[in-house]
Design a protein around this motif. Sequence first.
Motif, mmCIF file in Angstrom:
data_model
loop_
_atom_site.group_PDB
_atom_site.id
_atom_site.type_symbol
_atom_site.label_atom_id
_atom_site.label_comp_id
_atom_site.label_asym_id
_atom_site.label_seq_id
_atom_site.Cartn_x
_atom_site.Cartn_y
_atom_site.Cartn_z
ATOM 1 N N THR A 125 -26.405 -2.358 -39.849
ATOM 2 C CA THR A 125 -25.747 -2.229 -41.156
ATOM 3 C C THR A 125 -26.736 -2.469 -42.282
ATOM 4 N N LYS A 126 -27.546 -3.506 -42.168
ATOM 5 C CA LYS A 126 -28.537 -3.801 -43.201
ATOM 6 C C LYS A 126 -29.637 -2.747 -43.226
ATOM 7 N N GLY A 127 -30.106 -2.363 -42.033
ATOM 8 C CA GLY A 127 -31.189 -1.382 -41.963
ATOM 9 C C GLY A 127 -30.788 -0.027 -42.526
ATOM 10 N N LEU A 128 -29.604 0.450 -42.165
ATOM 11 C CA LEU A 128 -29.147 1.751 -42.648
ATOM 12 C C LEU A 128 -28.847 1.721 -44.139
ATOM 13 N N ALA A 129 -28.375 0.590 -44.646
ATOM 14 C CA ALA A 129 -28.110 0.469 -46.083
ATOM 15 C C ALA A 129 -29.393 0.628 -46.892
ATOM 16 N N GLN A 130 -30.514 0.159 -46.339
ATOM 17 C CA GLN A 130 -31.797 0.287 -47.024
ATOM 18 C C GLN A 130 -32.341 1.709 -46.968
ATOM 19 N N GLN A 131 -31.839 2.517 -46.053
ATOM 20 C CA GLN A 131 -32.330 3.881 -45.882
ATOM 21 C C GLN A 131 -31.443 4.926 -46.566
ATOM 22 N N ASN A 136 -28.386 11.747 -47.368
ATOM 23 C CA ASN A 136 -27.748 11.296 -46.119
ATOM 24 C C ASN A 136 -26.538 10.405 -46.317
ATOM 25 N N VAL A 137 -26.195 10.081 -47.575
ATOM 26 C CA VAL A 137 -25.164 9.082 -47.817
ATOM 27 C C VAL A 137 -23.792 9.523 -47.304
ATOM 28 N N VAL A 138 -23.473 10.808 -47.394
ATOM 29 C CA VAL A 138 -22.167 11.283 -46.925
ATOM 30 C C VAL A 138 -22.070 11.150 -45.408
ATOM 31 N N GLN A 142 -19.469 8.654 -43.253
ATOM 32 C CA GLN A 142 -18.543 9.064 -42.196
ATOM 33 C C GLN A 142 -18.747 8.231 -40.934
ATOM 34 N N LEU A 143 -20.006 7.970 -40.605
ATOM 35 C CA LEU A 143 -20.293 7.173 -39.412
ATOM 36 C C LEU A 143 -19.875 5.714 -39.598
ATOM 37 N N SER A 144 -20.000 5.209 -40.817
ATOM 38 C CA SER A 144 -19.598 3.813 -41.065
ATOM 39 C C SER A 144 -18.096 3.648 -40.858
ATOM 40 N N ARG A 145 -17.317 4.676 -41.173
ATOM 41 C CA ARG A 145 -15.878 4.627 -40.909
ATOM 42 C C ARG A 145 -15.603 4.737 -39.416
ATOM 43 N N LEU A 146 -16.330 5.650 -38.766
ATOM 44 C CA LEU A 146 -16.125 5.881 -37.340
ATOM 45 C C LEU A 146 -16.464 4.635 -36.524
ATOM 46 N N LEU A 152 -21.465 -1.435 -44.632
ATOM 47 C CA LEU A 152 -22.216 -0.196 -44.805
ATOM 48 C C LEU A 152 -21.379 0.824 -45.569
ATOM 49 N N TYR A 153 -20.076 0.866 -45.276
ATOM 50 C CA TYR A 153 -19.153 1.759 -45.981
ATOM 51 C C TYR A 153 -19.187 1.480 -47.484
ATOM 52 N N LEU A 154 -19.143 0.207 -47.862
ATOM 53 C CA LEU A 154 -19.134 -0.159 -49.269
ATOM 54 C C LEU A 154 -20.456 0.200 -49.939
ATOM 55 N N ASN A 155 -21.570 0.003 -49.242
ATOM 56 C CA ASN A 155 -22.870 0.388 -49.788
ATOM 57 C C ASN A 155 -22.952 1.893 -50.015
ATOM 58 N N CYS A 156 -22.420 2.657 -49.075
ATOM 59 C CA CYS A 156 -22.404 4.110 -49.219
ATOM 60 C C CYS A 156 -21.564 4.524 -50.425
ATOM 61 N N MET A 157 -20.412 3.897 -50.582
ATOM 62 C CA MET A 157 -19.536 4.218 -51.701
ATOM 63 C C MET A 157 -20.222 3.932 -53.037
ATOM 64 N N LYS A 158 -20.971 2.848 -53.113
ATOM 65 C CA LYS A 158 -21.666 2.514 -54.350
ATOM 66 C C LYS A 158 -22.740 3.549 -54.676
ATOM 67 N N VAL A 159 -23.496 3.987 -53.645
ATOM 68 C CA VAL A 159 -24.509 5.025 -53.860
ATOM 69 C C VAL A 159 -23.849 6.322 -54.306
ATOM 70 N N LEU A 160 -22.734 6.675 -53.665
ATOM 71 C CA LEU A 160 -21.993 7.882 -54.048
ATOM 72 C C LEU A 160 -21.511 7.791 -55.495
ATOM 73 N N SER A 161 -20.954 6.663 -55.850
ATOM 74 C CA SER A 161 -20.400 6.485 -57.191
ATOM 75 C C SER A 161 -21.484 6.587 -58.259
#
Length: 362
Positions: A125-131, A136-138, A142-146, A152-161
């Motif tokens: 979770t930490k490693g992927l958040a840094q990458q 690749n955020v979308v 999807q994988l963070s939900r799966l 990781l989901y929240l980090n992705c949402m922040k990058v998307l936003s």
Amino acid sequence: MIHLHKKFSGETDLYLSPPVAGIVAVEMPEPDVHVVTSAGILIPAHSKILASASPVLESIIEATQNRHSSGRKIPILGVPHDAVSVFMQFIYSSRCSEDQMEKYGIHLLALSHVYIVPQLKQRCTKGLAQQLTVENVVDVLQLSRLFDAPDLYLNCMKVLSNNFKIVKKTEGWKFLQNHDHYLKLEILHFIDEAQSRKKRTRRRKEEQNLYIELSEAMDCLVHICTEGCGSVGPCDMDPGKDKGPCSKYSTCYGLQLLIKHFGSCKNRVNGGGCWRCKRMWQLFRLHSSICDRSDDCRVPLCRHFMTIEDRRGSDVRWSLLVKKVASVKAMLTIPKRKREDELRMDVDHQIMRSSKLQNVAP
């Protein structure tokens, strides 16, 4: 220092015992199970170590208990052989390099979820958040939900936003629009909430600054009417022309100009005939509402307004203003560092409360 490791068909090294400073590793018993990868390669392992690291592997090992030790095999398929090797290395050593995380982070996240290895999942979770990137955020979202990774989901949402205009142009977003309408709505809802939070935060900050200015004005009003400042002061005291500017000179000087105008304005009728006089009238009233020294207070009209307020009461909006200014006045007496920590904790609490995930499951 010696440590036990094996190499499988020229592939990634698998450390069966992590090196410990100052201690020579002891020979481990012979492996009693084999992990089968998608490449058909067998990785020898120890059932007790696998069982202690993963309850899923423990169940699989118990199911194969009746087999001959040399024939016990645990298939880990669906991911590259090297990813399985890194997974086994983490089980034995609890370590994973940055390069390995960069190459196999998604595969390791899947393995940590399927085989329930919390420590590895946290590392992924930490490693992927840094990458995370806009490209690749979308996919990672999807994988963070799966794989049920809410952080990781929240980090992705922040990058998307924060980068939505750019993300909308990526292939990942185009695919999402056509195949996952529910997740698309989740993203749009999160962005809308994030924008609303920013507006609320900005509005609260503007209000807080206003209350701070009013609190400073109250201090300056008492200061001017008690000690005098500049060319304005009590009628029975000479402020003194040689007196330098006070610590709140900007606020104090503006208030002095208002007081001078209030004392000489020909249109003043309880502050209603002139907007400057009306503002001064409201400042006198606000002071009387928070003053705790009514008997010896030297601010003009203090007792007058107290008597009026006691007789008719104040409206709800005025009471709220008084409460806010009094609260800020009390807060300004707290040391700056402690005050900043309290404000930061309050903001973080508001953000966490308003950004709770409704449903991160697929």
